[in-house]
Design a protein around this motif. Structure first.
Motif, PDB file in Angstrom:
ATOM      1  N   SER A 199      20.896  83.216  -6.572  1.00  0.00           N
ATOM      2  CA  SER A 199      21.758  84.371  -6.789  1.00  0.00           C
ATOM      3  C   SER A 199      21.615  84.857  -8.223  1.00  0.00           C
ATOM      4  O   SER A 199      21.663  84.059  -9.154  1.00  0.00           O
ATOM      5  CB  SER A 199      23.212  83.947  -6.519  1.00  0.00           C
ATOM      6  N   ALA A 202      23.376  89.534  -7.636  1.00  0.00           N
ATOM      7  CA  ALA A 202      24.537  89.156  -6.806  1.00  0.00           C
ATOM      8  C   ALA A 202      24.705  89.809  -5.439  1.00  0.00           C
ATOM      9  O   ALA A 202      25.372  89.244  -4.574  1.00  0.00           O
ATOM     10  CB  ALA A 202      25.838  89.291  -7.593  1.00  0.00           C
ATOM     11  N   ASP A 291       8.549  81.233  -6.411  1.00  0.00           N
ATOM     12  CA  ASP A 291       8.318  81.660  -7.795  1.00  0.00           C
ATOM     13  C   ASP A 291       9.198  80.860  -8.748  1.00  0.00           C
ATOM     14  O   ASP A 291      10.215  80.284  -8.341  1.00  0.00           O
ATOM     15  CB  ASP A 291       8.612  83.160  -7.943  1.00  0.00           C
ATOM     16  N   TYR A 294      13.152  82.683  -9.514  1.00  0.00           N
ATOM     17  CA  TYR A 294      14.191  82.833  -8.490  1.00  0.00           C
ATOM     18  C   TYR A 294      14.087  81.787  -7.376  1.00  0.00           C
ATOM     19  O   TYR A 294      14.850  80.830  -7.333  1.00  0.00           O
ATOM     20  CB  TYR A 294      14.125  84.243  -7.874  1.00  0.00           C
ATOM     21  N   THR A 322      13.621  84.295  -0.901  1.00  0.00           N
ATOM     22  CA  THR A 322      13.943  85.684  -1.249  1.00  0.00           C
ATOM     23  C   THR A 322      12.746  86.451  -1.809  1.00  0.00           C
ATOM     24  O   THR A 322      12.866  87.614  -2.152  1.00  0.00           O
ATOM     25  CB  THR A 322      15.096  85.702  -2.277  1.00  0.00           C
ATOM     26  N   GLY A 323      11.593  85.789  -1.900  1.00  0.00           N
ATOM     27  CA  GLY A 323      10.396  86.489  -2.385  1.00  0.00           C
ATOM     28  C   GLY A 323      10.073  86.092  -3.808  1.00  0.00           C
ATOM     29  O   GLY A 323      10.374  84.980  -4.233  1.00  0.00           O
TER      30      GLY A 323
HETATM   31  C1  LIG Z   1      12.721  86.835  -5.710  1.00  0.00           C
HETATM   32  C2  LIG Z   1      14.163  87.080  -5.919  1.00  0.00           C
HETATM   33  N1  LIG Z   1      15.042  86.240  -5.346  1.00  0.00           N
HETATM   34  C3  LIG Z   1      16.367  86.404  -5.508  1.00  0.00           C
HETATM   35  C4  LIG Z   1      16.871  87.404  -6.287  1.00  0.00           C
HETATM   36  C5  LIG Z   1      18.349  87.467  -6.455  1.00  0.00           C
HETATM   37  O1  LIG Z   1      18.936  88.418  -5.615  1.00  0.00           O
HETATM   38  P1  LIG Z   1      20.210  89.159  -6.168  1.00  0.00           P
HETATM   39  O2  LIG Z   1      19.759  89.839  -7.418  1.00  0.00           O
HETATM   40  O3  LIG Z   1      20.650  90.071  -5.107  1.00  0.00           O
HETATM   41  O4  LIG Z   1      21.216  88.110  -6.502  1.00  0.00           O
HETATM   42  C6  LIG Z   1      16.003  88.303  -6.905  1.00  0.00           C
HETATM   43  C7  LIG Z   1      16.540  89.377  -7.755  1.00  0.00           C
HETATM   44  O5  LIG Z   1      15.940  89.937  -8.584  1.00  0.00           O
HETATM   45  C8  LIG Z   1      14.617  88.145  -6.716  1.00  0.00           C
HETATM   46  O6  LIG Z   1      13.724  88.965  -7.288  1.00  0.00           O
END
Ligand SMILES: Cc1ncc(COP(=O)(O)O)c(C=O)c1O
Length: 337
Positions: A199, A202, A291, A294, A322-323
């Protein structure tokens, strides 16, 4: 309640840019390595456009609003290796919109020379974005707003996409992930004890929390702070979740939000030992490319919670990838690979 959440989400229009639903896959070898619980991965890295990631799900809704407003230019920003602004650049290319990005310097000390030119930085240029170098001041949206203001003065019609595509509409968009997880896990005959993910800005967590509270009430959403700012992250999760719940006409209880501190390492953007170990495990055992900023920190946090005995071995956990894979290349040898 799942059908009800779907009906509420159907009131919002999306462009259909992202490849959805993303797969939900077992991580059998990682589960066996850790000795349980059963682990699953939701492949939000597979959302398609411009190498994918979690922001495309938000952009699918937010950019519908941008087009409806008559915008001709998307304006956003982030650090040099921001996955968010790379996905904005990719979406702009697909939609035939101009894209201007405020690229923040100074939030992260570059780990090596490749940081400035490789990974997401290279893709931003490839996708045709115009980059504006600005100093990091801590005000995530300040330079983005200033840039939009300057573009307006030159006759453009800019649409501001906030840092991380995080706002209440972005959070509404992310609640659609809960619908997918609910359907996919039911088809696979399990109810997740938790959905765990990293996170930062957010709204990913806000959408998951609002959606799960309504449609997966036995599933806890656990956000791992990767910004080394757990109080700020938690406050933002609550603010966007409240905003999303209002848009969806749902009640909101802040108790459904949980941000776990202690796994961000020394600072945002610095890969520490536990993160590097998690990245290597996910690669070697599951062929996942996480990565260091994140998704690797998110998995490191989840592994630490498993080791601490948070969930029984016979439970099921969904980890969200989340990439962020492009930044793996920018961190290069600092990962010891
Ligand atoms: C690869 C990756 N995962 C997770 C997140 C976090 O998501 P959020 O910004 O909605 O908390 C990001 C945000 O930049 C991201 O690039």
């Amino acid at each position: 309640m799942l059908a009800d959440l779907e009906a509420r989400l159907a009131r919002f229009q999306r462009l259909g840019l992202a490849h959805l639903p993303t797969p939900l896959e077992p991580m059998k070898r990682l589960s066996a390595h850790l000795g349980g619980p059963r682990l699953w991965v939701k492949r939000e890295d597979c959302t398609g456009v411009g190498l994918g990631g979690n922001k495309l799900r938000k952009l699918d809704y937010v950019l519908h609003d941008a087009l409806a407003s008559g915008a001709d230019t998307l304006v956003s920003g982030g650090v040099v290796q921001s996955n968010s602004q790379r996905q904005v650049a990719a979406a702009a290319a697909r939609l035939g919109l101009d894209c201007h990005l405020a690229v923040y310097h100074g939030r992260v000390a570059p780990p090596n020379a490749a940081y400035e030119t490789s990974g997401n930085a290279l893709l931003n240029r490839l996708f045709g974005a115009t980059l504006h170098d600005v100093p990091w001041t801590g005000d995530r949206n300040g330079a983005i707003r200033d840039l939009a203001h300057r573009l307006t003065e030159t006759g453009r019609k800019p649409y501001v996409i906030p840092y991380g595509v995080s706002n209440p509409l972005g959070a509404v968009a992310y609640a659609t992930t809960v619908v997918e997880i609910a359907r996919q896990s039911a088809a696979l005959d399990f109810v997740p004890s938790a959905i765990v993910h990293c996170s930062g800005s957010a709204a990913t967590q806000s959408g998951l929390a609002v959606g799960a509270a309504h449609a997966l009430p036995d599933t806890r959403v656990v956000g791992i702070d990767i910004d080394a700012e757990p109080e700020r992250v938690h406050a933002d999760v609550i603010a966007y979740a409240k905003g999303a719940a209002d848009l969806l006409d749902l009640p909101f209880d802040p108790a459904c939000t949980e941000v776990v501190a202690g796994h961000a390492g020394p600072a945002y953007g610095i890969a520490h030992e536990a993160t590097i170990e998690a990245i290597k495990l996910a690669g070697r055992l599951e062929a996942l490319a996480l990565d260091p900023v994140y998704s690797g920190k998110g998995l490191a946090g989840m592994i630490a919670l498993i080791h601490a005995g948070r969930w029984p071995a016979d439970s099921d956990l969904v980890y969200i990838h989340t990439g962020g894979t492009p930044s793996l290349f920018a961190y290069g040898d600092s990962l010891g690979l």
